[in-house]
Design a protein around this motif. Structure first.
Motif, PDB file in Angstrom:
ATOM      1  N   VAL A  93       0.850  -1.191   0.000  1.00 42.50           N
ATOM      2  CA  VAL A  93       0.000   0.000   0.000  1.00 42.50           C
ATOM      3  C   VAL A  93       0.886   1.240   0.000  1.00 42.50           C
ATOM      4  O   VAL A  93       1.754   1.391   0.867  1.00 42.50           O
ATOM      5  CB  VAL A  93      -0.934   0.029   1.222  1.00 42.50           C
ATOM      6  CG1 VAL A  93      -1.896   1.204   1.124  1.00 42.50           C
ATOM      7  CG2 VAL A  93      -1.700  -1.288   1.355  1.00 42.50           C
ATOM      8  N   ASP A  94       0.657   2.130  -0.960  1.00 41.50           N
ATOM      9  CA  ASP A  94       1.437   3.357  -1.041  1.00 41.50           C
ATOM     10  C   ASP A  94       1.028   4.347   0.035  1.00 41.50           C
ATOM     11  O   ASP A  94      -0.119   4.362   0.505  1.00 41.50           O
ATOM     12  CB  ASP A  94       1.250   4.011  -2.414  1.00 41.50           C
ATOM     13  CG  ASP A  94       1.926   3.224  -3.530  1.00 41.50           C
ATOM     14  OD1 ASP A  94       2.914   2.527  -3.234  1.00 41.50           O
ATOM     15  OD2 ASP A  94       1.444   3.282  -4.680  1.00 41.50           O
ATOM     16  N   ASP A  95       1.957   5.188   0.406  1.00 42.46           N
ATOM     17  CA  ASP A  95       1.717   6.239   1.391  1.00 42.46           C
ATOM     18  C   ASP A  95       0.519   7.084   0.964  1.00 42.46           C
ATOM     19  O   ASP A  95       0.454   7.559  -0.169  1.00 42.46           O
ATOM     20  CB  ASP A  95       2.969   7.110   1.505  1.00 42.46           C
ATOM     21  CG  ASP A  95       2.851   8.187   2.570  1.00 42.46           C
ATOM     22  OD1 ASP A  95       2.044   8.025   3.482  1.00 42.46           O
ATOM     23  OD2 ASP A  95       3.592   9.187   2.477  1.00 42.46           O
ATOM     24  N   ALA A 126      -2.960  11.631   9.394  1.00 41.88           N
ATOM     25  CA  ALA A 126      -1.789  12.499   9.502  1.00 41.88           C
ATOM     26  C   ALA A 126      -0.513  11.660   9.499  1.00 41.88           C
ATOM     27  O   ALA A 126      -0.518  10.474   9.851  1.00 41.88           O
ATOM     28  CB  ALA A 126      -1.869  13.318  10.790  1.00 41.88           C
ATOM     29  N   ALA A 127       0.587  12.298   9.080  1.00 44.20           N
ATOM     30  CA  ALA A 127       1.867  11.591   9.044  1.00 44.20           C
ATOM     31  C   ALA A 127       2.290  11.189  10.444  1.00 44.20           C
ATOM     32  O   ALA A 127       2.205  11.987  11.384  1.00 44.20           O
ATOM     33  CB  ALA A 127       2.931  12.486   8.411  1.00 44.20           C
ATOM     34  N   VAL A 133       3.888   3.425  10.960  1.00 43.66           N
ATOM     35  CA  VAL A 133       2.873   3.447   9.913  1.00 43.66           C
ATOM     36  C   VAL A 133       1.541   3.728  10.599  1.00 43.66           C
ATOM     37  O   VAL A 133       1.146   2.995  11.502  1.00 43.66           O
ATOM     38  CB  VAL A 133       2.793   2.106   9.153  1.00 43.66           C
ATOM     39  CG1 VAL A 133       1.671   2.150   8.122  1.00 43.66           C
ATOM     40  CG2 VAL A 133       4.113   1.777   8.489  1.00 43.66           C
ATOM     41  N   ALA A 134       0.875   4.812  10.204  1.00 39.14           N
ATOM     42  CA  ALA A 134      -0.417   5.167  10.785  1.00 39.14           C
ATOM     43  C   ALA A 134      -1.537   4.559   9.951  1.00 39.14           C
ATOM     44  O   ALA A 134      -1.496   4.612   8.710  1.00 39.14           O
ATOM     45  CB  ALA A 134      -0.573   6.679  10.872  1.00 39.14           C
ATOM     46  N   VAL A 135      -2.535   3.999  10.617  1.00 34.12           N
ATOM     47  CA  VAL A 135      -3.627   3.305   9.922  1.00 34.12           C
ATOM     48  C   VAL A 135      -4.962   3.749  10.509  1.00 34.12           C
ATOM     49  O   VAL A 135      -5.145   3.779  11.727  1.00 34.12           O
ATOM     50  CB  VAL A 135      -3.500   1.774  10.074  1.00 34.12           C
ATOM     51  CG1 VAL A 135      -4.663   1.058   9.388  1.00 34.12           C
ATOM     52  CG2 VAL A 135      -2.176   1.278   9.520  1.00 34.12           C
ATOM     53  N   ASN A 136      -5.899   4.099   9.619  1.00 30.39           N
ATOM     54  CA  ASN A 136      -7.293   4.292   9.998  1.00 30.39           C
ATOM     55  C   ASN A 136      -8.043   3.050   9.521  1.00 30.39           C
ATOM     56  O   ASN A 136      -8.181   2.833   8.324  1.00 30.39           O
ATOM     57  CB  ASN A 136      -7.869   5.554   9.356  1.00 30.39           C
ATOM     58  CG  ASN A 136      -9.325   5.808   9.728  1.00 30.39           C
ATOM     59  OD1 ASN A 136     -10.160   4.907   9.703  1.00 30.39           O
ATOM     60  ND2 ASN A 136      -9.648   7.053  10.039  1.00 30.39           N
ATOM     61  N   ILE A 142      -3.563   4.536   4.931  1.00 28.84           N
ATOM     62  CA  ILE A 142      -2.321   4.452   5.701  1.00 28.84           C
ATOM     63  C   ILE A 142      -1.449   5.665   5.400  1.00 28.84           C
ATOM     64  O   ILE A 142      -1.593   6.328   4.367  1.00 28.84           O
ATOM     65  CB  ILE A 142      -1.537   3.157   5.398  1.00 28.84           C
ATOM     66  CG1 ILE A 142      -0.871   3.251   4.008  1.00 28.84           C
ATOM     67  CG2 ILE A 142      -2.420   1.935   5.456  1.00 28.84           C
ATOM     68  CD1 ILE A 142       0.503   2.653   3.959  1.00 28.84           C
ATOM     69  N   SER A 143      -0.572   5.945   6.334  1.00 29.34           N
ATOM     70  CA  SER A 143       0.436   6.981   6.108  1.00 29.34           C
ATOM     71  C   SER A 143       1.746   6.512   6.696  1.00 29.34           C
ATOM     72  O   SER A 143       1.800   6.079   7.851  1.00 29.34           O
ATOM     73  CB  SER A 143       0.019   8.309   6.751  1.00 29.34           C
ATOM     74  OG  SER A 143       1.068   9.269   6.624  1.00 29.34           O
ATOM     75  N   THR A 144       2.802   6.577   5.867  1.00 31.75           N
ATOM     76  CA  THR A 144       4.144   6.277   6.361  1.00 31.75           C
ATOM     77  C   THR A 144       4.901   7.554   6.710  1.00 31.75           C
ATOM     78  O   THR A 144       5.909   7.504   7.416  1.00 31.75           O
ATOM     79  CB  THR A 144       4.948   5.486   5.323  1.00 31.75           C
ATOM     80  OG1 THR A 144       5.063   6.271   4.123  1.00 31.75           O
ATOM     81  CG2 THR A 144       4.261   4.159   5.003  1.00 31.75           C
ATOM     82  N   GLY A 145       4.410   8.666   6.182  1.00 29.97           N
ATOM     83  CA  GLY A 145       5.016   9.959   6.487  1.00 29.97           C
ATOM     84  C   GLY A 145       6.250  10.281   5.688  1.00 29.97           C
ATOM     85  O   GLY A 145       6.721  11.423   5.722  1.00 29.97           O
ATOM     86  N   ASP A 146       6.788   9.307   4.956  1.00 30.42           N
ATOM     87  CA  ASP A 146       8.016   9.575   4.201  1.00 30.42           C
ATOM     88  C   ASP A 146       7.872   9.222   2.721  1.00 30.42           C
ATOM     89  O   ASP A 146       8.868   9.174   1.987  1.00 30.42           O
ATOM     90  CB  ASP A 146       9.190   8.800   4.808  1.00 30.42           C
ATOM     91  CG  ASP A 146       8.938   7.294   4.864  1.00 30.42           C
ATOM     92  OD1 ASP A 146       7.956   6.834   4.256  1.00 30.42           O
ATOM     93  OD2 ASP A 146       9.732   6.590   5.517  1.00 30.42           O
TER      94      ASP A 146
END
Length: 432
Positions: A93-95, A126-127, A133-136, A142-146
């Motif tokens: 899964v991409d950022d 949010a990052a 790795v943030a997940v809702n 998802i967000s990896t922030g980078d």
């Protein structure tokens, strides 16, 4: 002298009526990756003992644990439904993107790197901090922030199977053996949405505050989880206690009138608790407390407290919040009860007659059926309604298009709850 007749008439067969509902039928819903030992995914079964549930679904299964708590609170019977979990392994899964199957069921795993998963109710996500790795789980984002992708392993459930409970007249339901954290908002988002459409009350047991470093951190989680699923039919509960707190509340719902206010009800809970800091417990309308919600009043959550040796529920607010007409759980449950009584009365009326005519006689039939159904619950000290008023528009006042579609629209119920100064209204349509 004995008279013998060759013709016997079954009088009860000449009229039709619905069986009397209890309005307190409850269900526990579980999920599993493997089929139960002696039951099937998606089937609804009725039980009168937890041992029977253990035989069909496994000793120690989530529905067995919940059934033990329901039975301990005195329920004569309850329903069980288990839905299948499907696992997805190593999905890339991409950022900023979402997984292919939503909502995500509970926790996820991250493979191919050493990053930790953090769960959030933010939308968009949010990052996170570096190395996370943030997940809702509700949106699947998802967000990896980078900017890098993440490889996830997760499960999902087809929640459409909940509709089977509607054919059994279930009024209250609980996700078995859960204590909801941010990772569970996906499951509860689906579950609560179904419950709203089916007029089913939901206990929402929040994660044990002892899992967090402080009561403040536990309160923030409670606000996020309860705030993600606002509704007058949702009763958020937290307690520093082990076990299936939600199933204990479900058991109480099974043995009390549907309009019961569980605040300091005196019955108690059969489990031990530790105390939550008193200044954080709060009251309705007092923000930045468990009961009052966050700084904006979102996510109000009731707390199990000890009062003179009895573990009881402090307040009985719903997750709808102070700005809602349904701030208190019993208000919405009483309204749903009234709607069910009226529906049953009108259906029984129609079963006893081929058709309700679009005439003044039909108007009187509808009024009489509704009043006859509700009157037994109005005016007494233990009745839910202090007063109730029914308005059925005259046939000529129903819009022409509605009459053409045989829809008697604009039927209005106005009522006041016993012990309340506030008046509520419900508008209904009857197919004739």
């Amino acid at each position: 002298m004995t008279t013998v007749s060759p013709v016997e008439i079954d009088v009860s067969a000449e009229t039709a009526a619905l069986p009397q509902e209890t309005f307190t039928d409850v269900a526990v819903i579980g999920t599993a990756a493997n089929a139960p030992p002696d039951a099937a995914f998606g089937e609804v079964n009725r039980y009168g003992s937890a041992a029977e549930v253990a035989n069909d679904y496994g000793d120690g299964s989530d529905v067995h644990v919940a059934s033990q708590a329901v039975a301990e609170n005195g329920a004569d019977f309850w329903y069980v439904l288990v839905l299948e979990q499907t696992e997805v392994v190593d999905e890339n899964v991409d950022d900023g993107n979402t997984v292919a199957n939503t909502p995500i069921h509970g926790k996820v795993g991250v493979s191919a790197d050493a990053r930790d998963v953090v769960y959030t109710a933010d939308d968009p996500v949010a990052a996170p901090a570096e190395g996370e790795v943030a997940v809702n789980t509700a949106t699947g984002e998802i967000s990896t922030g980078d900017g890098t992708a993440a490889t996830l392993t997760y499960s999902h459930v087809d929640w459409s199977g909940l509709v089977e409970l509607e054919y059994h007249g279930v009024n209250r339901a609980h996700l078995a053996d859960t204590r909801a954290g941010r990772e569970d908002i996906g499951d509860y988002d689906e579950f609560v949405a179904w419950a709203a459409s089916a007029r089913v009350g939901v206990p929402l047991p929040i994660e044990d505050p002892r899992q967090y470093e402080s009561d403040e951190e536990a309160m923030a989680v409670a606000h996020d989880v309860a705030g993600y699923v606002p509704g007058g039919h949702v009763l958020g509960i937290t307690a520093k206690a082990s076990g299936d707190v939600g199933a204990h509340q479900l058991g109480k719902m099974a043995v009390n009138d549907p309009w019961r206010d569980f605040h300091m009800d005196g019955e108690g809970y059969p489990f031990a608790i530790d105390g939550i800091r008193g200044s954080l417990i709060g009251n309705p309308g007092v923000n930045d407390t468990f009961v009052g919600g966050d700084a904006d009043g979102n996510g109000p959550t009731n707390v199990v407290v000890s009062i003179e040796g009895t573990n009881t529920l402090w307040r009985s607010v719903s997750t709808a919040g102070a700005s809602s007409d349904y701030q208190f759980f019993d208000v919405k449950m009483t309204e749903d009860f009234a709607i069910s009584v009226i529906q049953n009365a009108l259906i029984s009326r129609q079963l006893n007659r081929d058709q309700i005519p679009f005439t003044e006689d039909g108007q009187s039939m509808i009024e009489d059926a509704i009043i006859g159904g509700l009157n037994q619950y109005v005016g007494g000290p233990d009745d839910p309604f202090a007063e109730a008023d029914i308005t059925v528009p005259a046939p000529e006042d129903v819009p022409e298009d509605d009459r053409a579609n045989r829809q008697w629209t604009g039927i209005q119920l106005d009522y006041r709850l016993t012990g309340s100064a506030q008046t509520f209204g419900v508008q209904m349509t009857l197919s004739v």
